[in-house]
Design a protein around this motif. Structure first.
Motif, PDB file in Angstrom:
ATOM      1  N   GLY A 209       0.735  -1.208   0.248  1.00  0.00           N
ATOM      2  CA  GLY A 209       0.177   0.185   0.326  1.00  0.00           C
ATOM      3  C   GLY A 209       0.714   1.044   0.392  1.00  0.00           C
ATOM      4  N   GLY A 210       2.024   1.216   0.292  1.00  0.00           N
ATOM      5  CA  GLY A 210       2.988   2.861   0.413  1.00  0.00           C
ATOM      6  C   GLY A 210       2.953   3.482   1.646  1.00  0.00           C
ATOM      7  N   GLU A 211       1.981   2.523   2.235  1.00  0.00           N
ATOM      8  CA  GLU A 211       2.140   4.472   3.576  1.00  0.00           C
ATOM      9  C   GLU A 211       0.637   3.357   4.814  1.00  0.00           C
ATOM     10  OE1 GLU A 211      -2.559   6.581   2.977  1.00  0.00           O
ATOM     11  OE2 GLU A 211      -0.229   7.123   1.081  1.00  0.00           O
ATOM     12  N   ASP A 212       1.615   4.250   6.500  1.00  0.00           N
ATOM     13  CA  ASP A 212       1.355   3.628   7.082  1.00  0.00           C
ATOM     14  C   ASP A 212      -0.049   3.892   7.867  1.00  0.00           C
ATOM     15  OD1 ASP A 212       0.927   2.114   9.299  1.00  0.00           O
ATOM     16  OD2 ASP A 212       2.652   3.480  10.403  1.00  0.00           O
ATOM     17  N   SER A 213      -1.494   2.866   6.681  1.00  0.00           N
ATOM     18  CA  SER A 213      -2.408   2.838   7.471  1.00  0.00           C
ATOM     19  C   SER A 213      -3.652   2.578   6.920  1.00  0.00           C
ATOM     20  CB  SER A 213      -3.481   4.250   6.183  1.00  0.00           C
ATOM     21  OG  SER A 213      -3.285   4.813   4.520  1.00  0.00           O
TER      22      SER A 213
ATOM     23  N   SER B 155      -5.034   2.333   2.408  1.00  0.00           N
ATOM     24  CA  SER B 155      -3.802   2.172   1.612  1.00  0.00           C
ATOM     25  C   SER B 155      -3.689   0.673   1.925  1.00  0.00           C
ATOM     26  CB  SER B 155      -2.374   2.868   2.322  1.00  0.00           C
ATOM     27  OG  SER B 155      -1.460   2.771   1.245  1.00  0.00           O
ATOM     28  N   GLN B 156      -3.670  -0.247   3.097  1.00  0.00           N
ATOM     29  CA  GLN B 156      -3.780  -1.385   2.568  1.00  0.00           C
ATOM     30  C   GLN B 156      -5.036  -1.618   1.738  1.00  0.00           C
ATOM     31  OE1 GLN B 156      -2.037  -3.598   5.866  1.00  0.00           O
ATOM     32  NE2 GLN B 156      -0.108  -1.141   6.431  1.00  0.00           N
TER      33      GLN B 156
ATOM     34  N   ASN C  22       7.688  -8.464   5.069  1.00  0.00           N
ATOM     35  CA  ASN C  22       8.425  -7.069   5.429  1.00  0.00           C
ATOM     36  C   ASN C  22       9.821  -7.490   6.165  1.00  0.00           C
ATOM     37  OD1 ASN C  22       7.638  -4.226   5.567  1.00  0.00           O
ATOM     38  ND2 ASN C  22       7.452  -4.251   7.856  1.00  0.00           N
TER      39      ASN C  22
ATOM     40  N   TYR D  61       4.071  -1.498   9.797  1.00  0.00           N
ATOM     41  CA  TYR D  61       3.635  -0.440   9.742  1.00  0.00           C
ATOM     42  C   TYR D  61       2.284  -0.293  11.006  1.00  0.00           C
ATOM     43  CZ  TYR D  61       3.838   1.401   4.968  1.00  0.00           C
ATOM     44  OH  TYR D  61       4.777   1.606   3.817  1.00  0.00           O
TER      45      TYR D  61
ATOM     46  N   THR E 205       6.579   1.219  12.906  1.00  0.00           N
ATOM     47  CA  THR E 205       7.170   2.721  12.741  1.00  0.00           C
ATOM     48  C   THR E 205       6.955   3.286  14.127  1.00  0.00           C
ATOM     49  OG1 THR E 205       4.511   2.623  12.378  1.00  0.00           O
ATOM     50  CG2 THR E 205       6.384   2.865  10.209  1.00  0.00           C
TER      51      THR E 205
END
Length: 119
Positions: free
Chosen positions: A2-6, A9-10, A24, A29, A86
Motif C-alpha cells: 500500500g505504500g503508506e502506514d494506513s 492504503s493497505q 516485510n 506499519y 514505525t
C-alpha cells in the motif's frame, strides 16, 4: 503493501492485487490489515542476523568497518524494533520502554503464524 502506514492504503492495494500475504524486511506499519492479508512472522536469532547483515554489507561495500565498530552502531533489539514497527523507528538505542515492549508483544497476536529460523 500500500505504500503508506494506513489501513485504507493497505485495503486499496488489496483490491488491486492478488497478493494475500505480507513479507516485510523493515519496520512493520502500525496498521496491519488482517482481513485481506496473512501476516507471517519469521524470527531469526538476533546475533546471527547481525552477523549475516554485516557480512553482506562488508562484502559489497569497501567502506564498512570491521564487525565490532559496525555492530556498535546498529539498533538494539532488532526483532523487537521490527515488530514494534514505525512506533519504535525514532526511539534511541537502549531507550525502548516497557510500554513499547508490551505493544510489541500485543502485536504478535496479529500474526497468523510464527516461524523460528535457525542458521
Amino acid at each position: 503493501c500500500g505504500g503508506e502506514d494506513s489501513l485504507a492504503s493497505q485495503q486499496r492495494f488489496a483490491a488491486a492485487t492478488n497478493l494475500n500475504f505480507v513479507a516485510n524486511e523493515r519496520e512493520m506499519y502500525s496498521a496491519m490489515d488482517t482481513v485481506h492479508y496473512r501476516h507471517i512472522l519469521m524470527l531469526r536469532n538476533s546475533q546471527d542476523r547481525y552477523k549475516s547483515h554485516w557480512q553482506h554489507a562488508y562484502r559489497n561495500n569497501k567502506g564498512v568497518p570491521h564487525f565490532r565498530p559496525w555492530w556498535e552502531r546498529q539498533p538494539d533489539n532488532w526483532n523487537t524494533r521490527m515488530i514494534c514497527g514505525t512506533r519504535c523507528t525514532s526511539v534511541a538505542k537502549y531507550r525502548l520502554t516497557e510500554e513499547l515492549y508490551n505493544y510489541t508483544v500485543d502485536r504478535l497476536q496479529l500474526f497468523e503464524h510464527h516461524l523460528f529460523i535457525d542458521d
